[in-house]
Write a protein that holds these residues in place. Structure first.
Motif, PDB file in Angstrom:
ATOM      1  N   VAL A  11       0.844  -1.195   0.000  1.00  0.00           N
ATOM      2  CA  VAL A  11       0.000   0.000   0.000  1.00  0.00           C
ATOM      3  C   VAL A  11       0.879   1.245   0.000  1.00  0.00           C
ATOM      4  O   VAL A  11       1.862   1.329   0.733  1.00  0.00           O
ATOM      5  CB  VAL A  11      -0.916   0.028   1.237  1.00  0.00           C
ATOM      6  CG1 VAL A  11      -1.672   1.343   1.324  1.00  0.00           C
ATOM      7  CG2 VAL A  11      -1.875  -1.150   1.228  1.00  0.00           C
ATOM      8  N   TYR A  71       0.699   4.846   1.135  1.00  0.00           N
ATOM      9  CA  TYR A  71      -0.153   5.672   1.990  1.00  0.00           C
ATOM     10  C   TYR A  71      -0.071   7.145   1.590  1.00  0.00           C
ATOM     11  O   TYR A  71       1.015   7.649   1.258  1.00  0.00           O
ATOM     12  CB  TYR A  71       0.232   5.502   3.452  1.00  0.00           C
ATOM     13  CG  TYR A  71      -0.215   4.175   3.999  1.00  0.00           C
ATOM     14  CD1 TYR A  71      -1.487   4.007   4.520  1.00  0.00           C
ATOM     15  CD2 TYR A  71       0.629   3.069   3.952  1.00  0.00           C
ATOM     16  CE1 TYR A  71      -1.911   2.778   4.998  1.00  0.00           C
ATOM     17  CE2 TYR A  71       0.219   1.835   4.426  1.00  0.00           C
ATOM     18  CZ  TYR A  71      -1.054   1.701   4.941  1.00  0.00           C
ATOM     19  OH  TYR A  71      -1.474   0.471   5.408  1.00  0.00           O
ATOM     20  N   TYR A  78      -8.164   7.582   4.409  1.00  0.00           N
ATOM     21  CA  TYR A  78      -7.686   6.262   3.984  1.00  0.00           C
ATOM     22  C   TYR A  78      -7.661   5.287   5.162  1.00  0.00           C
ATOM     23  O   TYR A  78      -8.086   4.130   5.034  1.00  0.00           O
ATOM     24  CB  TYR A  78      -6.289   6.378   3.366  1.00  0.00           C
ATOM     25  CG  TYR A  78      -5.876   5.136   2.620  1.00  0.00           C
ATOM     26  CD1 TYR A  78      -6.102   5.017   1.249  1.00  0.00           C
ATOM     27  CD2 TYR A  78      -5.292   4.056   3.280  1.00  0.00           C
ATOM     28  CE1 TYR A  78      -5.761   3.864   0.565  1.00  0.00           C
ATOM     29  CE2 TYR A  78      -4.940   2.906   2.608  1.00  0.00           C
ATOM     30  CZ  TYR A  78      -5.164   2.812   1.249  1.00  0.00           C
ATOM     31  OH  TYR A  78      -4.830   1.662   0.575  1.00  0.00           O
ATOM     32  N   GLU A 121      -9.741   1.756   5.477  1.00  0.00           N
ATOM     33  CA  GLU A 121      -9.128   0.451   5.759  1.00  0.00           C
ATOM     34  C   GLU A 121      -9.820  -0.234   6.932  1.00  0.00           C
ATOM     35  O   GLU A 121     -10.079  -1.445   6.886  1.00  0.00           O
ATOM     36  CB  GLU A 121      -7.640   0.617   6.077  1.00  0.00           C
ATOM     37  CG  GLU A 121      -6.735   0.702   4.880  1.00  0.00           C
ATOM     38  CD  GLU A 121      -5.276   0.479   5.233  1.00  0.00           C
ATOM     39  OE1 GLU A 121      -4.514   0.133   4.321  1.00  0.00           O
ATOM     40  OE2 GLU A 121      -4.899   0.644   6.418  1.00  0.00           O
ATOM     41  N   GLN A 122     -10.117   0.535   7.968  1.00  0.00           N
ATOM     42  CA  GLN A 122     -10.796  -0.057   9.120  1.00  0.00           C
ATOM     43  C   GLN A 122     -12.196  -0.535   8.749  1.00  0.00           C
ATOM     44  O   GLN A 122     -12.615  -1.638   9.138  1.00  0.00           O
ATOM     45  CB  GLN A 122     -10.863   0.944  10.268  1.00  0.00           C
ATOM     46  CG  GLN A 122      -9.537   1.171  10.964  1.00  0.00           C
ATOM     47  CD  GLN A 122      -9.677   2.010  12.213  1.00  0.00           C
ATOM     48  OE1 GLN A 122     -10.783   2.327  12.660  1.00  0.00           O
ATOM     49  NE2 GLN A 122      -8.560   2.377  12.799  1.00  0.00           N
ATOM     50  N   ALA A 162      -9.464  -4.333   6.274  1.00  0.00           N
ATOM     51  CA  ALA A 162      -8.447  -4.663   5.271  1.00  0.00           C
ATOM     52  C   ALA A 162      -7.257  -5.375   5.902  1.00  0.00           C
ATOM     53  O   ALA A 162      -6.971  -5.223   7.097  1.00  0.00           O
ATOM     54  CB  ALA A 162      -7.982  -3.392   4.567  1.00  0.00           C
ATOM     55  N   PRO A 199      -3.612  -5.268   4.524  1.00  0.00           N
ATOM     56  CA  PRO A 199      -2.604  -4.877   3.541  1.00  0.00           C
ATOM     57  C   PRO A 199      -1.500  -5.927   3.423  1.00  0.00           C
ATOM     58  O   PRO A 199      -1.083  -6.535   4.414  1.00  0.00           O
ATOM     59  CB  PRO A 199      -2.056  -3.558   4.105  1.00  0.00           C
ATOM     60  CG  PRO A 199      -3.172  -3.022   4.948  1.00  0.00           C
ATOM     61  CD  PRO A 199      -3.823  -4.228   5.544  1.00  0.00           C
ATOM     62  N   MET A 223      -4.199  -1.113   9.972  1.00  0.00           N
ATOM     63  CA  MET A 223      -4.631  -2.458   9.604  1.00  0.00           C
ATOM     64  C   MET A 223      -3.477  -3.351   9.167  1.00  0.00           C
ATOM     65  O   MET A 223      -3.555  -4.577   9.278  1.00  0.00           O
ATOM     66  CB  MET A 223      -5.698  -2.388   8.514  1.00  0.00           C
ATOM     67  CG  MET A 223      -6.973  -1.654   8.934  1.00  0.00           C
ATOM     68  SD  MET A 223      -7.671  -2.224  10.513  1.00  0.00           S
ATOM     69  CE  MET A 223      -8.169  -3.887  10.091  1.00  0.00           C
TER      70      MET A 223
END
Length: 232
Positions: free
Chosen positions: A110, A112, A122, A126-127, A131, A133, A161
């Protein structure tokens, strides 16, 4: 320059549920240089300077080493001894200086965002997606380590995550996990309990080290005192 992200009123208790933060740590030309500073790297042989097997690993996640671009205009990093470096990495370096442990940067595919608002969004996405990653670096010879310091920023009252990817990949049974983190008011939230749930057969030290993103640069003395209390 200073940039901090308070996502509600900032609390001070370990289980604060009234504030959240994203500690953004974008990479810069200088922080890229910091990431290349000589270090004992756990992705290599894992031997200390005396030639004996190292017993301490310092694994950390910082957005600064996962941003993929040079964000020279961003202020969301800290400067230690004249070098700009991601905040969690700065604390990891302090731990390494005191313990002689090996550093391991948790890295993911990923990329960021370096913009503060985009990173906040973002992290929330993800939360929401729960996710996982992808990890792009591996720890070599995990068996040789007895104590694992693990560092991360507090994003929305939780670990990033990618840390869930990390704990799901590695079995730390029989090892001692020592958490440390950087926050913007939420301290550890409930992340130490989460680590205990993810690694039930490990000994997870509840007295972790947590520091505000605004005072990371001056934390070396506090880190040394904390390690002394833990016996390192």
């Amino acid at each position: 320059m200073a940039l901090a992200f308070s996502l509600a009123a900032c609390g001070n208790s370990q289980n604060d549920t009234t504030s959240a933060s994203v500690s953004q740590e974008p990479i810069t030309s200088q922080s890229a240089q910091a990431a290349q500073l000589p270090e004992k790297d756990a992705s290599s042989s894992g031997e200390d300077e005396s030639g004996s097997g190292s017993k301490i690993l310092i694994a950390y996640f910082t957005a600064a080493e996962n941003s993929g671009i040079d964000a020279v205009t961003s202020a969301s990093y800290t400067t230690v001894n004249g070098t700009s470096v991601g905040r969690v990495r700065a604390v990891a370096d302090m731990i390494a200086a005191e313990t002689g442990g090996e550093l391991f940067s948790i890295q993911t595919s990923v990329v960021y965002p370096t913009d503060g608002g985009e990173l906040i969004d973002y992290a929330a996405g993800e939360q929401d997606a729960n996710a996982r990653p992808e990890l792009t670096r591996q720890i070599e010879n995990l068996d040789q380590y007895d104590a694992i310091f693990i560092g991360y920023p507090n994003w929305w009252y939780d670990m990033p995550m990618v840390m869930y990817s990390f704990f799901e990949k590695y079995d730390f049974a029989g090892k001692t996990i020592i958490p440390f983190n950087v926050h913007n008011g939420s301290r550890f939230s409930s992340t130490i309990k989460t680590i205990q749930e993810l690694e039930p057969e490990a000994t997870v030290v509840e007295d972790g080290f947590t520091v505000s993103e605004r005072t990371v640069a001056d934390a070396a003395g506090d880190v040394a005192s904390w390690l002394d209390e833990l016996g390192y």
